[in-house]
Each structure stands twice: as C-alpha cells, then as structure tokens.
Write an enzyme that holds these catalytic residues in place. Structure first.
Site, mmCIF file in Angstrom:
data_model
loop_
_atom_site.group_PDB
_atom_site.id
_atom_site.type_symbol
_atom_site.label_atom_id
_atom_site.label_comp_id
_atom_site.label_asym_id
_atom_site.label_seq_id
_atom_site.Cartn_x
_atom_site.Cartn_y
_atom_site.Cartn_z
ATOM 1 N N GLY A 11 -8.585 0.974 2.330
ATOM 2 C CA GLY A 11 -8.451 -0.461 2.125
ATOM 3 C C GLY A 11 -8.382 -1.162 3.455
ATOM 4 O O GLY A 11 -8.584 -0.561 4.520
ATOM 5 N N GLY A 12 -8.085 -2.449 3.376
ATOM 6 C CA GLY A 12 -8.042 -3.235 4.595
ATOM 7 C C GLY A 12 -6.975 -2.794 5.558
ATOM 8 O O GLY A 12 -7.079 -3.036 6.761
ATOM 9 N N MET A 13 -5.938 -2.135 5.053
ATOM 10 C CA MET A 13 -4.825 -1.734 5.919
ATOM 11 C C MET A 13 -5.012 -0.330 6.480
ATOM 12 O O MET A 13 -4.126 0.189 7.141
ATOM 13 C CB MET A 13 -3.506 -1.808 5.133
ATOM 14 C CG MET A 13 -3.193 -3.177 4.567
ATOM 15 S SD MET A 13 -2.906 -4.420 5.819
ATOM 16 C CE MET A 13 -1.178 -4.106 6.161
ATOM 17 N N GLY A 14 -6.134 0.309 6.210
ATOM 18 C CA GLY A 14 -6.386 1.620 6.781
ATOM 19 C C GLY A 14 -6.705 2.649 5.709
ATOM 20 O O GLY A 14 -6.517 2.420 4.517
ATOM 21 N N VAL A 31 -6.117 6.350 3.902
ATOM 22 C CA VAL A 31 -4.975 7.219 3.626
ATOM 23 C C VAL A 31 -5.500 8.580 3.178
ATOM 24 O O VAL A 31 -6.367 8.668 2.301
ATOM 25 C CB VAL A 31 -4.047 6.628 2.546
ATOM 26 C CG1 VAL A 31 -2.846 7.535 2.322
ATOM 27 C CG2 VAL A 31 -3.585 5.241 2.950
ATOM 28 N N LYS A 90 -1.706 7.823 7.073
ATOM 29 C CA LYS A 90 -2.391 6.531 7.090
ATOM 30 C C LYS A 90 -2.959 6.322 8.485
ATOM 31 O O LYS A 90 -2.215 6.215 9.469
ATOM 32 C CB LYS A 90 -1.437 5.393 6.719
ATOM 33 C CG LYS A 90 -2.085 4.005 6.814
ATOM 34 C CD LYS A 90 -1.224 2.930 6.192
ATOM 35 C CE LYS A 90 -1.308 2.990 4.687
ATOM 36 N NZ LYS A 90 -0.715 1.817 4.018
ATOM 37 N N ASP A 142 5.387 -7.271 1.179
ATOM 38 C CA ASP A 142 4.132 -7.077 0.458
ATOM 39 C C ASP A 142 4.375 -6.289 -0.824
ATOM 40 O O ASP A 142 3.616 -5.385 -1.170
ATOM 41 C CB ASP A 142 3.117 -6.353 1.352
ATOM 42 C CG ASP A 142 1.685 -6.450 0.799
ATOM 43 O OD1 ASP A 142 0.868 -5.590 1.178
ATOM 44 O OD2 ASP A 142 1.407 -7.355 -0.006
#
Length: 943
Positions: free
Chosen positions: A49-52, A54, A69, A162
C-alpha cells in the site's frame, strides 16, 4: 511534485490523505522472497500500500515469524526524518499490551530500512464487517479490547492517529490486536526537514485513486480534516466511527471521494436510526459523545468508554428503546400526563400477564458484579493459587490472608459482615473445599491439611514440600502438586490421609503439572501442564481420567483452567479470562473461545496461578488485579518518603538491580510472551535489550566489575545460570548445567563466589555457592557448585555483605509459609541470627552504613531497615523500623520490586505510592452472580 507541509501540525492530517500520495510517488524498494534483511529471511509478500510493502519473514536467530514493513525511500534519503522515525519507533516499542501489535525494532540491510513487527494472523475487522453487521455479543467484546488498547497507549502519551477496521486484526479465538500504533506519527517529518518533497497536491483523482485513502479518511476527526493538531480525542472519534460501522455495517460518514467524506465529517450527523434497537441506551449515549464534532464536547478519555462497554456486558436484557428515540420525545410534559398514566397502567397489565403466563420461560438473570471487603483487617496474597474461594453452594467465602505478619485461613458467611479466623491454620495457602462443603483442605508448613469449616483441630494428611494447588474429588481423594520443582507429576492421596501415590504421567516435553481441578462426577481432573516454570501463557490445559488412560490436551496456550457448571471451561491467556464450551462426557471443547472478563489477578510469569474460583451454583469470585499484577513505572524513593520518576514508561518490570557504579539498572521485562533482560541507563534514557532467545530470562545480577550480568534462564528447560556482557556485545554463555531450577542473587566482593538458590527437590530451596576461577583480565571459569545451606525449610535470596563476611537470606524455618530474614557467616561455620520480627524477604545490604534492608511479604508494600553491629564473630541486629512511610507496588514471590542504590540513600521501586493513597493491601474481592448464565449467553453451550 508534492509540497512540503508548512508545519508539523499541518502534516498530522497527512497520514490518511496526503501521505499515501507522497509515498505512492516514492515507493518502498522492492525485495525478493528469500532475501535476508539482517537476521530476517523474507518468506512471502503479505500486502502492499501507500505506506510500504509488508512481508512475512522468519527471525533466524529467535526462530519466530514476524512481519517486515519495508519503508519508502524518502526515509533513507532524509536523515532528519529517519532519525526522528527511529526515535518514535523506540518509544512505540515500549508499548506492551496484549491488544496492541508489537514493534520489535528497525532493521537496515543493503540500503533497505525495515520495521520489524509482530506477525498477527487472522482477518481484519474490515474483512469481518464486509460480511455483514456484527451482533452485539460479537461487537462488544471486540470494541472493549480496542478500547483497552487505546487506553493503554494514551496513558503513555501515544496516539494512534490512523485507527480504522483495516488496522484491527481479530484472531480466531476472539483476541483483538490493533496494528500500526503511532506509525503515522513516526512517519511525520521533523519540523524544518530538508526533504526535497516540493510537489503540490492539486489533483483530486490522485486522492481517490487509492482505495486505502478513502478508507482512512472516513475515520478522521474534524480537527484532522482541517489540518489541526490532534490528541487522544481524535482516536476517540475514530473509535466511535469504527464501533458505529461494526453495529450498522455502514460507515458513519460516507462520500464518493475524499472531499465529500470530509464535508460529511464536518457537516453531517451519522444515521443514528441504523443502530440496533437492542443497544443499551447508556452505551449509545457514549457512542454519540465519541462522535461529537467539537473535541471539547467529546468523551475525554478512553477509560470512560471502556467502562461504558463493561456496563453493556452486565446488561443481560438490552434496552429495547432505539437510541434515537429519546431525542424524538419532545411532547409537552403536562399535555402528555394522561397518556403517561395510561401507558403505565397498560404496561403494568401486560407485565402481569407475561409474568403469570405459564407458557413463557423466565429470562436468564443478568450477571451482576459486586466488589466487597473480605471482612477482615488483612491482605490477600496473589502470587499462588486462588486465595479466596466459594463453597460449592455459594454461601460461604473462605480465604487466606496475611494479618499481623501471619497468613491464616478465614471463613465468612456471605450474609455476615465479618470473617472469622480458623485457629491452627497459620501459614495456609491455596485452600479448596470438599465436595460437600464441610471441610477445607489447604497447604501449610510443608503439609497438606484439612479442617472443618466450623473450626476445630487441623488434621495433617501428608507431606507436601512446596505445593502448587490441590483439588478434592467426588471419590474422596485429593489430587495435588507437591512441589514447584520440575519433572514431578500430580500426586493422589486419600482425604483421610496416608501415603501419596503418583497420578498419571507427564506428557512428552512437559516438566510440571499444577493447579488441578476435579471435574464433577469423579471421572476426570483438569490441570495446567507446561514445559517450563515461567511464561504460563505458553502452557496447556490437560484433562486426565481418574481411572487411567491417556491425558488429553483440551486448550493450548493458557493456564489455570476451571470448569464451570454451565458446561464451560474458563482460563487465563495474556491477562484475559476466556471461556469455551466443554463436553464433560467426551472431554473436549466445542466451538471458539471468547473473552469473558478482564482484570483478574494472576501470575503468568511466576507460578501460573490465578485468583478466581467458581461455585457449583455458578457464582464467580475473583481478586481484582492491582499494580502488583500490571505494568508499572519505575520510581525513585528516598527515606523521607519523597518520590520522583526514574522511568515513566510502564512495563511489566521485575527484579531491578543497580550496577556497581550506580549509573545503570538491570531489569527483567515481561512482554506478554517471555521475560528478557534489559539494561536502563537513565542519564541517557536509554534501554538496551540483552537477551532475545525464546525462554524466560530473569533475575539479573551484576558482576563486581560491572562488565557482565548473570541471570537465570529456562531456555534449555532447566532453569540454570547464564551470563552476558552488560553492553550487549558477545554471546550468552551458560554457567551451570543442572536439573535443578537455579536463581542468582549476589557476588562476593572479590568476584570469586556467586551465591544463588536452587530448588533441589527433596529439600526444596537451598542456598548454593558457585566458585569462579580466574580473574577479570584473563576471564572467569565456573567451578562445581557447592551447598552453603540445606534444610527441610525453603532458604532463598542469598546476599553477600559488602565485606563478604556475611550472607543474608530469607527462610520459612520458623514454621508456616511466611519467611523471615536471617544472617549467617560466610564461609562458615557459625551461628545464625534472625533479623526480621514479623516476616521479611529479599534482603539488601547498605554499602555506606551498617544497615540491612528487606521487604515485607507480598501485599504490604513496605521496606524495613535494621541497623546492625558486629562484635567479633557475633552479628547483632536492632529492631527493624520502616525505611520510608511511602508504599510501593509490583512485588510478588518472584519479583523483588526494589533495589538499593550504591549511595545507600534511595531505592528504585516499582509504582511508588504516597502513604495517603492506596497502601497496596488487597482486601477486596469481586463477586459475579449469575456468571454461569452469562457464559451461556456469550458462548452458548450445554450443561
């Protein structure tokens, strides 16, 4: 290009909206399955995803699976941001809670930065909601665990930022894990960062093109959408949005894109009419307050939400009025009076008819909790088996408690205010009733005894060196655990007394069986079995037939199981009481386990015991957990009673020990799975973990030169002695190889002798000396251990005096279970001197004065000090006095909970308390009436 936010506050709105776009344009570097990152072998891609990205990975050093991650490149290209991220990650790693996904650390390899996380199996809450609305009996336990996770984080100043269903995992057994705690904050750049992100976000399609963005935006608070500073109230908003979605299957605030969602959050109200009509009104009120747009009008603390949820659990028949209805009842009260009276009369007639109607069965009574004083000026111990139990008919409370320095057995009828002590029960521990409720069995003075509930003489049944629980079966035999040593199975003896015989065998790999409970009908016994003597969350519940046969594991990863007449097993796992249906005839569980209760005192890192009992008619009694069984800060405590913070971060610390120079503190920390050794340097607020291997590493002791730390570990099953460099370098070295469980306590000043105690089976705990050959320059080599003191009593915690001429220790040689502190000359021979006068454990010598300190037994939270003089070979101690008027908590039979600084002027203690506050005395129990009916409701089963 994306523009750098103007301030850190503006950036706080980014994790859900702008951050994903930033990271999507600068993604994490790709890695290949099979590649290594440090000690981690990448196995499979779990998601991206946008956050990395996994990945699932294998920790080749510790032999466990983790989640990796991979961080986006912008972190490796911005040193300021990377440094800030690592600082935040270290703080987040200190957040230890059973419902929080753990952060293990940050790893770097070949230009790749990765965050190492706990691997949590199971679907997300988003997956569950996608299947449909959650019924109340499923939604409320999940919501309560989320609330507990947020409450624990907020207490440490950590905000999630979040929270959303996709960040919440629900394991098959019902356990909830909240993931990515605080990562949004950790990924925030430092104010004034030199990052080159100079692009402007101007394209709406960029925001709506990533599904994750909309999902996150739907749970953002109004202040987040406006780019304002956030605090814990933003998490409370997100929690309300998540709970609303669980109960309705719809988001509280919807929209076709991010902008529409933001408008709804700022302008619209949720569709309250969607809430189930059975939602308790009080909980509905709290839910509405969670979603107040003005943060000042919102619920201010997650603890309040948790209490509202607990109240909902207690409501057996939910409010039948829809939550939205009170706002619609705005009729003039005077004009409405006739209709009110008519309504009341009509309802009364209907109620009378319903109550009379023979064709309707009465609803199950609602469970009710009641906290009550035990009825005696005494304190309940909480480090062994249940100290408070109910008679089979539920009318009598029996408990062991310490009063005036002596533990004894008390009886109290529930219709009476005061309890009465039973004479002849001094030193009692772990009591249990006979099936007819006329007798009480207990352990005291190395014996299994019984006494009539009406009083009289206590009768000795057999020898029991160091019991770990017993049970009285319907066939009039007693099964019990005779000792806490390894490789000893349950024993069985006639309730009339006699010679015990071995009952059954240990399962393959198991080393101990304890806390048995005979099932009704004289057919089987339930007990806890483990391959270790610590970390009881890794134990199993086993059932064995009383007539023989192969034992059967019925629940894995739990301890202190109890059968409830409703047809359920209850047990402890990671601090939560779970319940599962149980077929008593087939001796097997049915269906999934569900969380049933929080806040029960237990000792998962020590004896494996718990403070709960259930009567045959279905009432639960338990001792509520206190600071002694929870995470604590570390405080300084001075003799004048003043306290100050040594380390505010809460954790399950244990057995603190100062380095010889007084600059560092070695501790054991329980992370919910195992104990490890850490070193804390408070001048730098720096924590260093020294041990990582699976197993429990406990009781650190510094060498006189401060270079190494000796500790006890069961990593090879036997609890032997190991050493490790205090700076974290090098490998762990094993010092002893023995079947006995060993715990180190003190070094002789010359560095050539280590004093420890060992559990040696027949004689129980004995004092031992480990000679060391060599010197600091050439290194030390352990020699063969020798016995310093061995008697039928339990001797423990040997401490060398500063001059090396004396050893202080505690022992129960005076009789009973309450130990006292003694002093003997080293290496001997010579006399012995009793120092304490009303019980004492874990002595500490002052290095600056002729004083000996010791802790009062569990439950009193006091340190005593005894000045002493030495005349020739004679030791003379004055009457002990309070060292300080201030109490402290966290102490147990396996946790000293304090240490004296080398300057002799201050202590490191766990959870200091002012003497005007709670004293640490545990004199209350909680009754849960109709507990069996409650279990039938949350985990339907057969009787």
């Amino acid at each position: 290009m994306l523009a750098q936010p103007a301030s850190a506050e503006a950036f706080l709105a980014e994790p859900a909206v702008v951050m994903a776009a930033r990271l999507a344009s600068d993604p994490a570097p790709s890695i290949l399955v099979g590649q290594r990152i440090g000690v981690y072998q990448v196995q499979a891609l779990l998601g991206a995803g946008g956050m990395g990205e996994v990945y699932r990975a294998r920790d080749t050093k510790l032999g466990r699976d983790v989640a990796i991650k991979i961080l986006p490149r912008l972190f490796t290209s911005d040193p300021e941001r990377l440094a800030r991220f690592e600082r935040e990650a270290r703080m987040l790693a200190s957040l230890n809670h059973p419902h929080v996904g753990a952060i293990y650390g940050v790893e770097e390899s070949d230009g790749i930065r990765a965050l190492v996380l706990e691997l949590v199996e199971g679907p997300t809450l988003a997956d569950r909601i996608a299947k449909g609305t959650l019924p109340l009996d499923e939604a409320l336990p999940i919501a309560k665990q989320i609330a507990e996770a947020l409450e624990a984080a907020h207490e440490q100043g950590i905000i999630h930022r979040d929270l959303k269903p996709a960040n919440i995992k629900v394991r098959p057994d019902g356990t909830v894990k909240v993931l990515d705690f605080g990562l949004a904050k950790a990924m925030e750049p430092a104010v004034g960062s030199s990052s080159s992100m100079s692009r402007a976000l101007t394209t709406p399609s960029m925001m709506t093109g990533v599904g994750m963005i909309l999902g996150t935006a739907a749970y953002m608070s109004p202040e987040q959408t406006k780019g304002r500073a956030v605090d814990k109230r933003s998490d409370i908003w997100a929690f309300g949005a998540v709970l609303f979605e669980m109960l309705t299957g719809k988001r509280a605030f919807g929209g076709d894109n991010v902008q529409d969602t933001f408008v709804a959050i700022i302008r619209d109200e949720p569709d309250w009419a969607r809430l189930p009509a059975t939602l308790p009104f009080a909980l509905g009120t709290y839910l509405k307050r969670c979603l107040q747009k003005d943060a000042k009008q919102r619920v201010q603390a997650m603890g309040d939400v948790r209490l509202a949820l607990e109240g909902a659990f207690e409501t057996a028949i939910p409010n039948s009025t829809n939550f939205a209805s009170p706002e619609s009842r705005t009729t003039n009260p005077v004009r409405a009076l006739p209709w009110v009276f008519a309504g009341i009369f009509g309802v009364a007639l209907i109620a009378a008819l319903v109550l009379w109607a023979p064709w309707r069965s009465a609803p199950a009574p609602a469970p009710r909790q009641l906290m009550a004083l035990i009825g005696a000026d005494a304190s309940l111990p909480t480090d062994l088996g249940a100290s408070a139990i109910l008679s089979p008919d539920g009318t009598t409370l029996a408990f062991v408690a310490q009063q005036a320095g002596q533990t004894r057995l008390f009886i109290r009828k529930l219709d009476q205010l005061q309890a009465a002590a039973l004479a002849g029960t001094e030193g009692a521990a772990s009591p249990f009733f006979s099936p007819d409720g006329q007798w009480l069995a207990f352990f005291a003075g190395g014996k299994l005894k019984k006494i009539s509930v009406t009083g009289g003489a206590a009768v000795n049944l057999c020898d029991v060196p160091n019991a770990r629980g017993g049970t009285w079966a319907d066939d009039d035999t007693i099964l019990f655990t005779p000792t806490n040593t390894t490789n000893v199975p349950l024993m069985r003896v006639s309730a009339a007394g006699g010679t015990p015989v071995v009952f059954g065998t240990l399962s393959r790999g198991a080393t101990t069986q304890r806390w048995p409970q005979a099932l009704p009908g004289a057919k089987a016994v339930l007990y806890t079995e483990h391959s270790s003597t610590g970390n009881w969350d890794g134990a199993n519940l086993v059932v064995a037939s009383l007539s023989g046969g192969t034992p059967k594991v019925v629940v894995r990863g739990s301890h202190f199981g109890r059968y409830v007449p409703s047809g359920h097993l209850i047990y402890l796992r990671q601090g939560t009481l779970f319940a599962v249906r149980f077929d008593r005839n087939r001796l097997e569980t049915i269906g999934q386990a569900v969380p049933a209760l929080e806040g029960v005192a237990a000792d998962p890192g020590g004896t494996g015991g718990a403070q709960l009992a259930v009567s045959s008619e279905g009432t639960l009694v338990y001792v509520p957990s206190t600071a002694a069984t929870a995470a604590n800060p570390i405080d300084w405590l001075t003799r004048d009673g003043k306290t100050s913070v040594l380390r505010a971060t809460k954790a399950e610390w244990g057995n603190p020990r100062f380095s010889p120079d007084g600059q560092k503190l070695a501790l054991e920390i329980f992370d919910g799975k195992q104990f490890d050794i850490w070193v804390y340097e408070w001048a730098r607020d720096s924590m260093t973990q020294l041990t990582f291997d699976p197993g429990n590493d406990r009781a650190p002791v510094w060498t006189p030169d401060g270079r190494r730390i000796i500790f006890a570990s069961d990593r090879a099953k036997e609890g032997n002695l190991y050493e490790v460099n205090a700076d974290g370098t090098g490998e762990v070295t094993r010092l002893t190889d023995s079947p006995d469980s060993q715990v180190p306590f003190s070094w002789h000043p010359n560095g050539k002798f280590l004093a420890f105690h060992a559990n040696r089976g027949a004689t129980g705990l004995d004092l031992m000396i480990l000679p060391m050959e060599g010197d600091a320059a050439r290194g030390w080599t352990p020699d063969k251990p020798s016995v310093f003191l061995s008697t039928p009593a339990a001797e423990s915690a040997p401490m060398f005096s500063p001059d090396g001429h004396w050893i202080a220790y505690h022992s129960n040689e005076a009789g009973g279970s309450t130990p006292d502190v003694y002093v003997r000359p080293f290496p001997g021979p010579g006399g012995k001197w009793r120092v304490s006068t009303a019980g004492g454990v874990f002595p500490r010598w002052s290095a600056t004065t002729h004083e000996l300190l010791f802790r009062l037994p569990v439950g009193q939270g006091k340190i005593m000090v005894a000045p002493y003089t030495v005349i020739g070979e004679s030791f003379r101690a004055d009457t002990p006095q309070l060292w300080s008027s201030t109490n402290f908590q966290g102490a147990s039979a396996t946790n000293t909970a304090y240490d004296l600084h080398p300057d002799g002027k201050r202590l490191a203690v766990l959870a200091a308390q002012d003497h005007d506050q709670a004293s640490g005395v545990q004199d209350k129990v909680v009754f849960v009436f109709n507990f069996a009916d409650y279990l039938r409701k949350i985990a339907p089963g057969t009787k």
